[in-house]
Design an enzyme around this catalytic site. Structure first.
Site, PDB file in Angstrom:
ATOM      1  N   CYS A 133      -2.870   5.599   6.839  1.00  0.00           N
ATOM      2  CA  CYS A 133      -2.941   7.061   6.800  1.00  0.00           C
ATOM      3  C   CYS A 133      -2.039   7.611   5.695  1.00  0.00           C
ATOM      4  CB  CYS A 133      -2.521   7.611   8.163  1.00  0.00           C
ATOM      5  SG  CYS A 133      -2.385   9.403   8.195  1.00  0.00           S
ATOM      6  N   CYS A 136       0.052  10.700   6.765  1.00  0.00           N
ATOM      7  CA  CYS A 136       1.184  10.398   7.655  1.00  0.00           C
ATOM      8  C   CYS A 136       2.318   9.721   6.888  1.00  0.00           C
ATOM      9  CB  CYS A 136       0.774   9.459   8.787  1.00  0.00           C
ATOM     10  SG  CYS A 136      -0.832   9.791   9.481  1.00  0.00           S
ATOM     11  N   ASP A 137       1.980   8.792   6.006  1.00  0.00           N
ATOM     12  CA  ASP A 137       3.009   7.916   5.428  1.00  0.00           C
ATOM     13  C   ASP A 137       3.237   8.094   3.928  1.00  0.00           C
ATOM     14  OD1 ASP A 137       3.212   6.786   7.946  1.00  0.00           O
ATOM     15  OD2 ASP A 137       1.646   5.310   7.535  1.00  0.00           O
TER      16      ASP A 137
END
Ligand code: NAP
Length: 310
Positions: A133, A136-137
């Site tokens: 992701c 997200c990261d």
């Protein structure tokens, strides 16, 4: 046991849309979401093809849908996943880790999860350089070198997102052309994303974190090792249809729930919408459209209005 008219399993765009339509048609409607609302869409860095929103992040779009849904008195239970379904009688039951619920009709909108690459090092370095992701990261890779694997819209949008953060982005795809939309391909070229065509990631290496990826060129037969700090795996999706299968819902060879043009499954009163279905186009727009049909069908099934064609 709590009784509902309509239970929707999954709180992504399909589930939230079914919620809006269920509640607005007067059904006592419950949405169960095992994580937080939004599904995979919430992790989409940028959506440019949902009509009315030329550019919006997945998280923003989902927040708007959730707000819309709550305005029409849908009950939403997050962090409460459905574990077991019993669809064998007129009142269907849904068992979660916290309670059991019954309903006349159920819409399954459980979406998909990321497919794994299945190479050595992938599991070992998950969370230590391997990610699924970008939203997200991505921030962990500021000014770092990243490699994205895959050739679809997810890989392309992730690579684009990462090109704003990382110092270099390489896109590894096993063919000589992408499956992603042409516009995304052009954007990638403008952003200096480097394409490694006909290339397969064979192994992810590192120590405490990812240090390199071994890639194989399937045209030249050559193998090389590329130094990177992060690997984003975006090689497609696997449907979350297991509990549906266990309850007797029919799926195709890929595990996608088989629906007809009215989103009906093989079980009366049970519908499916969004990425978990065998619908040919997996987009927020199609998920929304399918969910509208599913909830409307659910209403017809429960209330039997004079115009309902059973
Ligand atoms: P996808 O469209 O199925 O693409 C998966 C990609 O990964 C393909 O290019 C495939 O290669 C490659 N691949 C699969 N298994 C692989 C393996 N083991 N090793 C290396 N490469 C592998 O999946 P997606 O990109 O995750 O998208 C899923 C669905 O959501 C699609 O319908 C997509 O259109 C939709 N989506 C839309 C948007 C958007 O419109 N903004 C954004 C994200 C996702 P091949 O091409 O060789 O099969």
């Amino acid at each position: 046991m709590e009784q509902w008219d309509l239970i929707i399993i999954g709180g992504g765009p399909a589930g939230l849309t079914a919620g809006i339509y269920g509640a607005r048609s007067g059904l006592k409607t419950l949405i169960l979401e095992e994580k937080t609302l939004g599904g995979a869409t919430a992790e989409s860095p940028l959506i440019e093809n949902y009509p009315g929103f030329p550019a919006i992040t997945g998280q923003e779009l989902v927040s708007k849908m959730a707000e819309h849904c709550r305005r029409f008195a849908v009950t939403i239970k997050e962090i409460e996943g459905a574990l077991e379904l019993d669809l064998s009688s007129e009142m269907k039951t849904v068992k979660t880790d916290q309670a059991s619920y019954s309903a006349f009709s159920v819409v399954i909108a459980t979406g998909c999860h990321y497919r794994k690459l299945g190479v050595p090092g992938e599991n070992e370095f998950k969370g230590r350089g391997v990610s699924y992701c970008a939203v997200c990261d991505g921030a962990f890779f500021k000014e770092k070198r990243v490699l994205v694997v895959g050739g679809g819209n997810s890989a392309a949008t992730s690579a684009l997102y990462l090109s704003n953060v990382a110092s270099s982005v390489k896109l590894v795809h096993r063919r000589d052309q992408l499956r992603a939309e042409e516009t995304l391909f052009r954007n990638l070229q403008e952003r200096n994303v480097e394409f490694l065509w006909n290339t397969v990631a064979k192994e992810i290496k590192g120590d405490v974190k990812v240090r390199s990826v071994v890639v194989y060129n399937n045209k030249t037969g050559k193998t090389k090792e590329i130094e990177v700090d992060g690997v984003f795996v975006q090689v497609g999706e696997v449907p979350n249809s297991q509990i549906a299968i266990q309850a007797g819902v029919k799926v195709d060879e890929g595990g996608y729930i088989i629906v007809n043009e009215r989103q009906r499954t093989n079980i009366a009163g049970v519908y499916a919408a969004g990425d978990v279905t065998n619908g040919p186009v997996k987009q927020v727009g199609t998920a929304v459209g399918q969910a509208i049909v599913a909830a409307t069908e659910g209403f017809g099934y429960i209330k039997r209005p004079y115009y309902y064609k059973g």
